[in-house]
Each structure stands twice: as C-alpha cells, then as structure tokens.
Write a protein that holds these residues in place. Structure first.
Motif, PDB file in Angstrom:
ATOM      1  N   HIS A 207      -4.500   4.012  -3.731  1.00 22.23           N
ATOM      2  CA  HIS A 207      -5.340   5.124  -4.164  1.00 22.23           C
ATOM      3  C   HIS A 207      -5.720   4.967  -5.635  1.00 22.23           C
ATOM      4  N   ASP A 208      -6.952   5.258  -5.950  1.00 21.03           N
ATOM      5  CA  ASP A 208      -7.394   5.361  -7.340  1.00 21.03           C
ATOM      6  C   ASP A 208      -7.248   6.815  -7.765  1.00 21.03           C
ATOM      7  N   GLU A 209      -6.316   7.063  -8.674  1.00 22.88           N
ATOM      8  CA  GLU A 209      -6.068   8.415  -9.163  1.00 22.88           C
ATOM      9  C   GLU A 209      -6.626   8.580 -10.571  1.00 22.88           C
ATOM     10  N   ALA A 210      -6.613   9.808 -11.060  1.00 19.74           N
ATOM     11  CA  ALA A 210      -7.161  10.091 -12.390  1.00 19.74           C
ATOM     12  C   ALA A 210      -6.440   9.317 -13.483  1.00 19.74           C
ATOM     13  N   HIS A 211      -5.130   9.077 -13.279  1.00 18.23           N
ATOM     14  CA  HIS A 211      -4.337   8.429 -14.330  1.00 18.23           C
ATOM     15  C   HIS A 211      -3.926   7.005 -13.966  1.00 18.23           C
ATOM     16  N   GLY A 212      -4.536   6.420 -12.961  1.00 15.64           N
ATOM     17  CA  GLY A 212      -4.207   5.040 -12.614  1.00 15.64           C
ATOM     18  C   GLY A 212      -4.214   4.808 -11.113  1.00 15.64           C
ATOM     19  N   THR A 213      -3.396   3.875 -10.681  1.00 22.47           N
ATOM     20  CA  THR A 213      -3.337   3.471  -9.276  1.00 22.47           C
ATOM     21  C   THR A 213      -2.044   3.953  -8.636  1.00 22.47           C
ATOM     22  N   ARG A 214      -2.161   4.539  -7.456  1.00 22.65           N
ATOM     23  CA  ARG A 214      -1.002   4.977  -6.670  1.00 22.65           C
ATOM     24  C   ARG A 214      -0.974   4.165  -5.382  1.00 22.65           C
ATOM     25  N   ILE A 215       0.131   3.469  -5.159  1.00 18.68           N
ATOM     26  CA  ILE A 215       0.286   2.634  -3.973  1.00 18.68           C
ATOM     27  C   ILE A 215       1.326   3.261  -3.059  1.00 18.68           C
ATOM     28  N   VAL A 216       0.939   3.534  -1.815  1.00 16.82           N
ATOM     29  CA  VAL A 216       1.829   4.145  -0.829  1.00 16.82           C
ATOM     30  C   VAL A 216       2.279   3.076   0.164  1.00 16.82           C
ATOM     31  N   LEU A 217       3.585   2.958   0.342  1.00 13.31           N
ATOM     32  CA  LEU A 217       4.144   1.988   1.279  1.00 13.31           C
ATOM     33  C   LEU A 217       4.129   2.535   2.706  1.00 13.31           C
ATOM     34  N   GLY A 218       4.107   1.637   3.675  1.00 10.52           N
ATOM     35  CA  GLY A 218       4.119   2.031   5.073  1.00 10.52           C
ATOM     36  C   GLY A 218       5.522   2.118   5.633  1.00 10.52           C
ATOM     37  N   ASP A 219       5.642   2.694   6.832  1.00  4.39           N
ATOM     38  CA  ASP A 219       6.936   2.797   7.498  1.00  4.39           C
ATOM     39  C   ASP A 219       7.169   1.590   8.411  1.00  4.39           C
ATOM     40  N   TRP A 220       8.373   1.566   9.019  1.00  8.39           N
ATOM     41  CA  TRP A 220       8.750   0.469   9.902  1.00  8.39           C
ATOM     42  C   TRP A 220       9.041   0.967  11.314  1.00  8.39           C
ATOM     43  N   TYR A 221       8.364   1.984  11.791  1.00 12.31           N
ATOM     44  CA  TYR A 221       8.647   2.493  13.125  1.00 12.31           C
ATOM     45  C   TYR A 221       8.181   1.525  14.211  1.00 12.31           C
ATOM     46  N   GLU A 222       6.966   1.013  14.091  1.00  7.30           N
ATOM     47  CA  GLU A 222       6.430   0.106  15.106  1.00  7.30           C
ATOM     48  C   GLU A 222       6.366  -1.339  14.618  1.00  7.30           C
ATOM     49  N   GLN A 223       6.218  -1.520  13.322  1.00  6.08           N
ATOM     50  CA  GLN A 223       6.173  -2.847  12.713  1.00  6.08           C
ATOM     51  C   GLN A 223       6.629  -2.713  11.263  1.00  6.08           C
ATOM     52  N   GLY A 224       6.805  -3.840  10.597  1.00  8.24           N
ATOM     53  CA  GLY A 224       7.207  -3.790   9.209  1.00  8.24           C
ATOM     54  C   GLY A 224       6.021  -3.581   8.283  1.00  8.24           C
ATOM     55  N   SER A 225       6.297  -3.183   7.054  1.00  7.40           N
ATOM     56  CA  SER A 225       5.264  -2.976   6.039  1.00  7.40           C
ATOM     57  C   SER A 225       5.829  -3.389   4.691  1.00  7.40           C
ATOM     58  N   MET A 226       5.035  -4.104   3.923  1.00  2.00           N
ATOM     59  CA  MET A 226       5.518  -4.654   2.660  1.00  2.00           C
ATOM     60  C   MET A 226       4.419  -4.610   1.606  1.00  2.00           C
ATOM     61  N   LEU A 227       4.822  -4.379   0.367  1.00  2.00           N
ATOM     62  CA  LEU A 227       3.940  -4.545  -0.781  1.00  2.00           C
ATOM     63  C   LEU A 227       4.427  -5.756  -1.558  1.00  2.00           C
ATOM     64  N   ARG A 228       3.506  -6.660  -1.839  1.00  2.00           N
ATOM     65  CA  ARG A 228       3.817  -7.853  -2.627  1.00  2.00           C
ATOM     66  C   ARG A 228       3.053  -7.763  -3.941  1.00  2.00           C
ATOM     67  N   VAL A 229       3.772  -7.884  -5.048  1.00  4.71           N
ATOM     68  CA  VAL A 229       3.151  -7.860  -6.368  1.00  4.71           C
ATOM     69  C   VAL A 229       3.452  -9.186  -7.067  1.00  4.71           C
TER      70      VAL A 229
END
Length: 240
Positions: A207-229
């Motif tokens: 998300h592009d927010e007023a004060h920068g970037t907000r990154i929301v991680l996903g859940d692992w109910y059906e598959q995995g989710s990862m953020l790589r920086v």
C-alpha cells in the motif's frame, strides 16, 4: 542475500501439510538468508511453553537448526500466540522482539508489527486484547492446568469464529477486521519511518500511504506467503 518475512501461519496439528510446508521453507528458502522475521500467529494457539505439542517441537527444531546454519530468526507475538515465552524461544534459538519494533533492512529502517493494534474499529477484539495482555491475567492463566488452558483456547477460537460469522452476516467483516486508516496514518507519522510491515489481516498487498509504504503479509491457510527484501526491493510471493 535477502531478509525474509512471514506471518499468520496458524500452525496446528489439524493442518499437517502447512506445518510440512513451513519445514521445507525453513530448510530451502530461509537457509542462507540474512534473517527470518516471523510477525506473529506462528501457531493457531499457544497456551504456554509447557505445552508438549508435536507441532511446537517440530518448529523449534527447524528454527534452531536454521540459527545454527547462520540465519537468525526473530519473532513478534501475534493475537494467537501472545503467550509464547522465553523458554520456547530458547528451544528455537529465536529472538523475541517487542511490538512494534524498528529494524534496519538493507540499510533502511522499517517498523515491524503483528498488525492487530492497527485494527482499532474492532472494539470487541481490542477489549479482549487489553485483558489478555495484562501481566496479572497472564500469570493467573498460566497457573492453570494445561487441559484447562487448552479448553479455553478452543472456546476462544469458537467465539472468534462466531463473531466473524455475525460480521459477515451484517456485511461488516471487511471493514471491521481490516486496519483503520487513521490508525495507520498516526502510527506511521509517530515513527517517522516510511516503511511499515505487518500481518494479521491476511490481505497481502503493498500500500502507498501518506507517510510511506505499508506492506501486508499473507496467511498460510491454503498456501505459504513470504516477503523478500533485498537490494532490488521488496517482493511478496506465494509458496506452494
């Protein structure tokens, strides 16, 4: 090299395939990373470090091996595993961070949170959260026999599911259980750091927010989710 972020795995004996997916993720993608950050709800429920569950032992063994291989792991407590303590962290060779926490990733600061404190429109949950984060309540709860604590966790899960069903019936689920924009704005303004990373809402997106970037991680109910920086930026991806 890269830094990895995951959250909302909700690992549980009833979903062994996801627990196995976590094991493969730790042994493959996470091994060799600069660090692994787990931003809460690693477990579906956690009633104390004395719980001898097979899932807990499996996770501790994998994370300890990861640390011995040179990749440290860091943990922020979630709304399902807020009672995870130092005893388990030592078994897993995992470092517990406060919520929120400020870390430096690829030379730039970032604010890390589980994300539940951003959902201030969910008044019922925030009241429950305030009660269960009280040290006196936690001490009294942890003093109860393990079967009683497990029964409470099952009842709390059922109550949560009932509340969500009612919100869906009223058409309020999306609005009430997501972050409150004003709370996001005030939180990012308070820290003055243009990157916020969190989980909890199960809505992976940048998300592009007023004060920068907000990154929301996903859940692992059906598959995995990862953020790589890494030096090339931040990327959300799914794990099969």
């Amino acid at each position: 090299m890269a830094t990895l972020f995951i959250s909302d795995l909700h690992l549980d004996a009833e979903r062994p395939a996801i627990t196995e997916l976590f094991g493969r993720f730790v042994e493959d993608q996470a091994r060799g990373a600069d660090a692994l950050y787990i931003l809460g709800d690693l477990f579906e429920a956690w009633v104390g470090d004395d719980d001898p569950s097979d899932v807990g032992a499996y996770v501790a063994d994998r994370l300890a091996a990861l640390d011995r291989a040179g990749t440290p792991s860091y943990f922020i407590r979630g709304n399902r595993d807020f009672l995870l303590g130092n005893a388990f962290a030592r078994r897993a060779r995992m470092r517990i961070l406060p919520d929120p926490a400020v870390v430096v990733i690829e030379g730039a600061p970032a604010v890390l949170m589980h994300g539940d404190t951003l959902c201030t429109d969910d008044k019922a949950y925030q009241a429950f959260r305030a009660q269960t984060r009280d040290p006196k309540w936690q001490a009294q709860f942890l003093a109860q026999p393990l079967p009683s604590r497990l029964a409470f966790a099952q009842q709390a899960r059922a109550a949560s599911q009932a509340q969500q069903s009612e919100l869906k019936r009223q058409g309020l689920m999306e609005a009430i259980t997501d972050v409150a924009p004003a709370t996001v704005d005030s939180t990012m303004a308070r820290f003055g750091i243009p990157r916020l990373i969190h989980g909890h809402t199960h809505r992976p997106k940048v998300h592009d927010e007023a004060h920068g970037t907000r990154i929301v991680l996903g859940d692992w109910y059906e598959q995995g989710s990862m953020l790589r920086v890494d030096r090339d930026g931040a990327r959300l991806s799914a794990l099969a």
